[in-house]
Design a protein around this motif. Structure first.
Motif, short mmCIF file in Angstrom:
data_model
loop_
_atom_site.label_atom_id
_atom_site.label_comp_id
_atom_site.label_asym_id
_atom_site.label_seq_id
_atom_site.Cartn_x
_atom_site.Cartn_y
_atom_site.Cartn_z
N GLU A 5 16.41 4.62 -12.06
CA GLU A 5 16.26 5.71 -11.09
C GLU A 5 14.80 5.94 -10.71
N ARG A 6 13.88 5.79 -11.66
CA ARG A 6 12.46 6.05 -11.36
C ARG A 6 11.90 5.06 -10.35
N HIS A 7 12.53 3.89 -10.20
CA HIS A 7 12.05 2.88 -9.26
C HIS A 7 12.42 3.21 -7.81
N LEU A 8 13.38 4.06 -7.62
CA LEU A 8 13.97 4.27 -6.29
C LEU A 8 13.36 5.44 -5.55
N PRO A 9 13.28 5.35 -4.24
CA PRO A 9 13.57 4.18 -3.43
C PRO A 9 12.36 3.23 -3.38
N TYR A 10 12.65 1.99 -3.11
CA TYR A 10 11.57 1.04 -2.85
C TYR A 10 12.00 0.04 -1.80
N ILE A 11 11.02 -0.57 -1.18
CA ILE A 11 11.27 -1.60 -0.17
C ILE A 11 10.67 -2.89 -0.70
N TYR A 12 11.46 -3.95 -0.65
CA TYR A 12 11.04 -5.23 -1.19
C TYR A 12 10.90 -6.27 -0.08
N TYR A 13 9.78 -6.99 -0.10
CA TYR A 13 9.57 -8.10 0.83
C TYR A 13 9.22 -9.33 0.01
N HIS A 14 9.95 -10.40 0.23
CA HIS A 14 9.80 -11.63 -0.55
C HIS A 14 8.48 -12.36 -0.26
N GLY A 15 7.75 -11.94 0.75
CA GLY A 15 6.47 -12.57 1.06
C GLY A 15 6.57 -13.67 2.08
N ASP A 16 7.78 -13.98 2.49
CA ASP A 16 8.01 -15.07 3.43
C ASP A 16 9.28 -14.74 4.21
N GLY A 17 9.30 -15.03 5.48
CA GLY A 17 10.50 -14.79 6.27
C GLY A 17 10.46 -13.47 7.01
N ASP A 18 11.58 -13.16 7.64
CA ASP A 18 11.65 -12.01 8.55
C ASP A 18 12.48 -10.84 8.04
N TRP A 19 12.82 -10.83 6.76
CA TRP A 19 13.71 -9.79 6.24
C TRP A 19 13.11 -9.09 5.03
N MET A 20 13.39 -7.81 4.94
CA MET A 20 13.01 -7.02 3.75
C MET A 20 14.23 -6.19 3.36
N GLU A 21 14.19 -5.65 2.15
CA GLU A 21 15.33 -4.91 1.63
C GLU A 21 14.93 -3.51 1.23
N ILE A 22 15.72 -2.55 1.65
CA ILE A 22 15.56 -1.17 1.24
C ILE A 22 16.50 -0.96 0.06
N VAL A 23 15.95 -0.52 -1.06
CA VAL A 23 16.74 -0.32 -2.28
C VAL A 23 16.65 1.17 -2.63
N GLN A 24 17.80 1.84 -2.66
CA GLN A 24 17.77 3.28 -2.91
C GLN A 24 19.05 3.78 -3.57
N ASP A 25 18.96 4.99 -4.08
CA ASP A 25 20.10 5.67 -4.68
C ASP A 25 20.91 6.30 -3.55
N LYS A 26 22.18 5.93 -3.44
CA LYS A 26 23.03 6.47 -2.38
C LYS A 26 23.11 7.99 -2.41
N ASN A 27 22.89 8.57 -3.60
CA ASN A 27 23.07 10.00 -3.78
C ASN A 27 21.77 10.80 -3.74
N ALA A 28 20.65 10.14 -3.48
CA ALA A 28 19.35 10.84 -3.48
C ALA A 28 19.26 11.81 -2.30
#
Length: 150
Positions: A119-142
């Motif tokens: 839970e302490r990590h959320l929310p965060y956004i992750y980018y792999h360093g290459d390519g055109d996509w990133m991911e939003i990672v979050q708690d659905k209930n926040a």
């Protein structure tokens, strides 16, 4: 934290999203807005603390030309949490082992580390360093969500 409470949303690196009243026009703007452990400025709410890990280099040629990095942007409205992430970022791996400090905010690729996300990590956004996509990672209930603008 239950795995089913974690929501991962993949978006294009140029898409606009909002967190805590702040609008970000893609990864580039998030990067400019973010702070890391080596910055003296704390900034203002919301806080976006960047943690990066360079791609592995196997020889001198790799070291000379490799400029990609895994990037995680931890978002928070809490200044103390942002300060803690910054302090952890300043410590190198040697200092962690020497001081017995466990890394609290690692750079985490969500697809490979779902069981390590807390839970302490959320929310965060992750980018792999290459390519055109990133991911939003979050708690659905926040109470405060990262919202993709349409």
């Amino acid at each position: 934290m239950n795995r089913e409470d974690i929501q991962v949303t993949q978006i294009h690196i140029t898409e606009t999203f909002r967190y805590g009243g702040k609008i970000f026009h893609g990864l580039e703007e998030l990067r400019k807005y973010s702070i890391n452990g080596y910055s003296d400025k704390m900034g203002w709410r919301p806080f976006a603390v960047r943690k990066e890990e360079g791609y592995p280099c196997f020889d001198s040629s790799d070291s000379m030309y490799e400029d990609r990095s895994y990037q995680a942007y931890f978002l928070t409205m809490d200044k103390e949490k942002a300060s803690a992430i910054c302090a952890e970022t300043r410590l190198c791996k040697f200092e962690f082992s020497r001081k017995g400090i466990e890394e609290q905010y690692p750079v985490m690729e969500p697809g490979f580390s779902m069981s390590k996300i807390q839970e302490r990590h959320l929310p965060y956004i992750y980018y792999h360093g290459d390519g055109d996509w990133m991911e939003i990672v979050q708690d659905k209930n926040a109470p405060i969500q990262v919202v993709v603008e349409s």
